[in-house]
Design a protein around this motif. Structure first.
Motif, PDB file in Angstrom:
ATOM      1  N   ASP A 165     -40.872   3.393  35.128  1.00 45.01           N
ATOM      2  CA  ASP A 165     -39.433   4.435  35.092  1.00 45.01           C
ATOM      3  C   ASP A 165     -39.773   6.078  34.492  1.00 45.01           C
ATOM      4  OD1 ASP A 165     -38.040   2.531  36.066  1.00 45.01           O
ATOM      5  OD2 ASP A 165     -37.334   2.089  34.202  1.00 45.01           O
ATOM      6  N   GLY A 166     -38.889   6.936  34.147  1.00 47.19           N
ATOM      7  CA  GLY A 166     -39.163   8.398  34.261  1.00 47.19           C
ATOM      8  C   GLY A 166     -38.926   9.491  34.644  1.00 47.19           C
ATOM      9  N   LEU A 167     -38.980  10.039  34.250  1.00 47.41           N
ATOM     10  CA  LEU A 167     -38.545  11.630  34.619  1.00 47.41           C
ATOM     11  C   LEU A 167     -39.638  12.814  36.186  1.00 47.41           C
ATOM     12  CD1 LEU A 167     -35.513  13.247  35.178  1.00 47.41           C
ATOM     13  CD2 LEU A 167     -36.485  14.594  32.799  1.00 47.41           C
ATOM     14  N   LEU A 168     -39.900  13.081  36.777  1.00 48.35           N
ATOM     15  CA  LEU A 168     -40.487  13.898  37.423  1.00 48.35           C
ATOM     16  C   LEU A 168     -39.583  15.683  37.556  1.00 48.35           C
ATOM     17  CD1 LEU A 168     -43.069  14.669  39.544  1.00 48.35           C
ATOM     18  CD2 LEU A 168     -41.266  14.992  41.651  1.00 48.35           C
ATOM     19  N   HIS A 169     -40.805  15.846  36.760  1.00 51.88           N
ATOM     20  CA  HIS A 169     -39.933  17.761  36.714  1.00 51.88           C
ATOM     21  C   HIS A 169     -40.324  18.580  37.558  1.00 51.88           C
ATOM     22  CE1 HIS A 169     -38.344  21.441  34.502  1.00 51.88           C
ATOM     23  NE2 HIS A 169     -39.645  21.468  35.348  1.00 51.88           N
ATOM     24  N   VAL A 170     -40.185  18.936  38.544  1.00 54.79           N
ATOM     25  CA  VAL A 170     -40.970  20.014  39.261  1.00 54.79           C
ATOM     26  C   VAL A 170     -40.803  21.431  38.949  1.00 54.79           C
ATOM     27  CG1 VAL A 170     -41.346  20.300  42.563  1.00 54.79           C
ATOM     28  CG2 VAL A 170     -40.525  18.296  40.909  1.00 54.79           C
ATOM     29  N   PHE A 171     -41.876  22.154  39.069  1.00 54.28           N
ATOM     30  CA  PHE A 171     -41.099  23.438  39.201  1.00 54.28           C
ATOM     31  C   PHE A 171     -42.386  24.109  39.967  1.00 54.28           C
ATOM     32  CE2 PHE A 171     -43.493  27.263  35.637  1.00 54.28           C
ATOM     33  CZ  PHE A 171     -42.052  28.395  35.718  1.00 54.28           C
ATOM     34  N   VAL A 172     -42.318  25.599  40.315  1.00 54.49           N
ATOM     35  CA  VAL A 172     -42.525  26.540  40.828  1.00 54.49           C
ATOM     36  C   VAL A 172     -42.722  27.734  40.232  1.00 54.49           C
ATOM     37  CG1 VAL A 172     -40.646  27.538  41.988  1.00 54.49           C
ATOM     38  CG2 VAL A 172     -43.373  27.587  42.762  1.00 54.49           C
ATOM     39  N   PRO A 173     -44.234  28.378  39.524  1.00 57.22           N
ATOM     40  CA  PRO A 173     -44.404  29.344  38.374  1.00 57.22           C
ATOM     41  C   PRO A 173     -44.780  30.165  39.357  1.00 57.22           C
ATOM     42  CG  PRO A 173     -46.378  28.249  38.955  1.00 57.22           C
ATOM     43  CD  PRO A 173     -44.904  27.389  39.401  1.00 57.22           C
ATOM     44  N   HIS A 174     -43.918  30.681  39.894  1.00 58.26           N
ATOM     45  CA  HIS A 174     -43.860  31.925  40.554  1.00 58.26           C
ATOM     46  C   HIS A 174     -42.301  33.076  40.572  1.00 58.26           C
ATOM     47  CE1 HIS A 174     -47.832  30.904  42.898  1.00 58.26           C
ATOM     48  NE2 HIS A 174     -46.858  30.193  42.761  1.00 58.26           N
ATOM     49  N   ALA A 175     -42.354  34.127  40.467  1.00 59.08           N
ATOM     50  CA  ALA A 175     -40.972  35.176  40.309  1.00 59.08           C
ATOM     51  C   ALA A 175     -40.120  35.084  41.287  1.00 59.08           C
ATOM     52  CB  ALA A 175     -41.656  36.554  40.036  1.00 59.08           C
ATOM     53  N   THR A 176     -41.225  34.588  42.888  1.00 59.55           N
ATOM     54  CA  THR A 176     -40.305  35.030  43.449  1.00 59.55           C
ATOM     55  C   THR A 176     -40.162  33.369  45.179  1.00 59.55           C
ATOM     56  OG1 THR A 176     -42.265  35.656  45.033  1.00 59.55           O
ATOM     57  CG2 THR A 176     -40.599  37.109  44.157  1.00 59.55           C
ATOM     58  N   ALA A 177     -39.705  32.465  43.886  1.00 59.42           N
ATOM     59  CA  ALA A 177     -39.594  30.404  44.544  1.00 59.42           C
ATOM     60  C   ALA A 177     -38.703  30.164  43.725  1.00 59.42           C
ATOM     61  CB  ALA A 177     -40.879  30.142  44.569  1.00 59.42           C
ATOM     62  N   GLY A 178     -38.131  29.282  44.644  1.00 62.71           N
ATOM     63  CA  GLY A 178     -37.617  28.210  44.003  1.00 62.71           C
ATOM     64  C   GLY A 178     -37.739  27.312  44.045  1.00 62.71           C
ATOM     65  N   ILE A 179     -36.976  25.623  43.672  1.00 61.38           N
ATOM     66  CA  ILE A 179     -37.148  24.712  44.307  1.00 61.38           C
ATOM     67  C   ILE A 179     -35.344  24.195  44.251  1.00 61.38           C
ATOM     68  CG2 ILE A 179     -37.477  21.954  43.468  1.00 61.38           C
ATOM     69  CD1 ILE A 179     -39.954  23.626  43.452  1.00 61.38           C
ATOM     70  N   ALA A 180     -35.740  23.633  45.367  1.00 63.61           N
ATOM     71  CA  ALA A 180     -34.365  22.819  45.860  1.00 63.61           C
ATOM     72  C   ALA A 180     -34.340  21.142  45.825  1.00 63.61           C
ATOM     73  CB  ALA A 180     -33.179  23.968  46.727  1.00 63.61           C
ATOM     74  N   ILE A 181     -33.141  20.963  45.751  1.00 64.71           N
ATOM     75  CA  ILE A 181     -33.053  19.557  46.169  1.00 64.71           C
ATOM     76  C   ILE A 181     -31.625  19.809  47.348  1.00 64.71           C
ATOM     77  CG2 ILE A 181     -32.148  16.616  45.537  1.00 64.71           C
ATOM     78  CD1 ILE A 181     -33.247  17.663  43.205  1.00 64.71           C
ATOM     79  N   ILE A 182     -32.025  19.467  48.436  1.00 64.34           N
ATOM     80  CA  ILE A 182     -30.952  19.765  49.487  1.00 64.34           C
ATOM     81  C   ILE A 182     -31.752  18.803  50.654  1.00 64.34           C
ATOM     82  CG2 ILE A 182     -32.442  21.254  50.501  1.00 64.34           C
ATOM     83  CD1 ILE A 182     -29.960  23.158  51.416  1.00 64.34           C
ATOM     84  N   GLU A 183     -30.534  18.332  51.431  1.00 63.70           N
ATOM     85  CA  GLU A 183     -30.685  17.797  52.670  1.00 63.70           C
ATOM     86  C   GLU A 183     -31.746  18.595  53.862  1.00 63.70           C
ATOM     87  OE1 GLU A 183     -28.603  15.219  56.573  1.00 63.70           O
ATOM     88  OE2 GLU A 183     -27.354  16.747  54.861  1.00 63.70           O
ATOM     89  N   LEU A 184     -32.454  18.399  54.759  1.00 63.13           N
ATOM     90  CA  LEU A 184     -33.728  18.693  55.200  1.00 63.13           C
ATOM     91  C   LEU A 184     -33.354  17.943  56.495  1.00 63.13           C
ATOM     92  CD1 LEU A 184     -36.663  19.907  52.676  1.00 63.13           C
ATOM     93  CD2 LEU A 184     -34.773  21.063  53.564  1.00 63.13           C
ATOM     94  N   GLY A 185     -33.294  18.497  57.330  1.00 68.39           N
ATOM     95  CA  GLY A 185     -33.671  18.600  59.343  1.00 68.39           C
ATOM     96  C   GLY A 185     -33.084  18.286  59.935  1.00 68.39           C
ATOM     97  N   ALA A 186     -31.536  18.738  59.120  1.00 72.45           N
ATOM     98  CA  ALA A 186     -30.317  18.410  59.848  1.00 72.45           C
ATOM     99  C   ALA A 186     -29.677  19.618  59.944  1.00 72.45           C
ATOM    100  CB  ALA A 186     -29.255  17.371  59.180  1.00 72.45           C
ATOM    101  N   GLY A 187     -30.400  20.758  59.689  1.00 69.96           N
ATOM    102  CA  GLY A 187     -29.850  22.532  59.790  1.00 69.96           C
ATOM    103  C   GLY A 187     -29.672  22.411  58.192  1.00 69.96           C
ATOM    104  N   SER A 188     -29.467  21.978  57.329  1.00 70.85           N
ATOM    105  CA  SER A 188     -29.033  22.693  56.261  1.00 70.85           C
ATOM    106  C   SER A 188     -29.727  23.897  55.719  1.00 70.85           C
ATOM    107  CB  SER A 188     -29.186  21.480  54.952  1.00 70.85           C
ATOM    108  OG  SER A 188     -28.352  20.742  55.314  1.00 70.85           O
TER     109      SER A 188
END
Length: 135
Positions: free
Chosen positions: A32-55
């Motif tokens: 158990d714990g927490l996953l932190h996802v970070f992109v160290p770039h000024a021009t990118a982001g992280i999204a939690i989203i449905e993929l593969g169905a057109g979203s």
């Protein structure tokens, strides 16, 4: 805390790049714990989203509508409309945190973790994965 850099090739096109499996591999067996996802770039982001169905395509279309690749941007080096890539992380932040229960990502049924990148000038990215174990 366990931490690692994940290289990601986003290419020379606007993209929503799935990193869910890499995240699963990183936390597998961790408990158990927490996953932190970070992109160290000024021009990118992280999204939690449905993929593969057109979203993912819908997200890119919405970002094109909100942040057109034209000459309106004051930050103007690189390809036309590059300044919009620097505004995007205010809309899609460069980080996300996901609960981990029993060594598994506690994502919803259709949720995936993705790097969102509009910057066609930088095809190589890194993502910092950090796992903070629960007590």
């Amino acid at each position: 805390m366990k931490s690692s850099l994940l290289p990601v090739r986003t290419g020379r096109h606007e993209t929503v790049h799935d990193i869910t499996e890499e995240c699963r591999d990183f936390i597998r067996g961790e408990g158990d714990g927490l996953l932190h996802v970070f992109v160290p770039h000024a021009t990118a982001g992280i999204a939690i989203i449905e993929l593969g169905a057109g979203s993912d395509d819908d997200l890119l279309a919405a970002l094109r509508d909100l942040l057109p690749a034209d000459d309106r941007w004051r930050h103007s080096h690189g390809t036309r409309g590059h300044g919009r890539s620097h505004v995007m992380p205010a809309l899609i932040p460069p980080y996300a945190s996901v609960p981990v229960i029993g060594g598994r990502l506690a994502l919803g049924t259709w949720q995936s973790i993705a790097v969102v990148d509009l910057n066609v000038d930088n095809p190589e990215r890194e993502v910092r994965l950090s796992f903070l174990r629960g007590t």
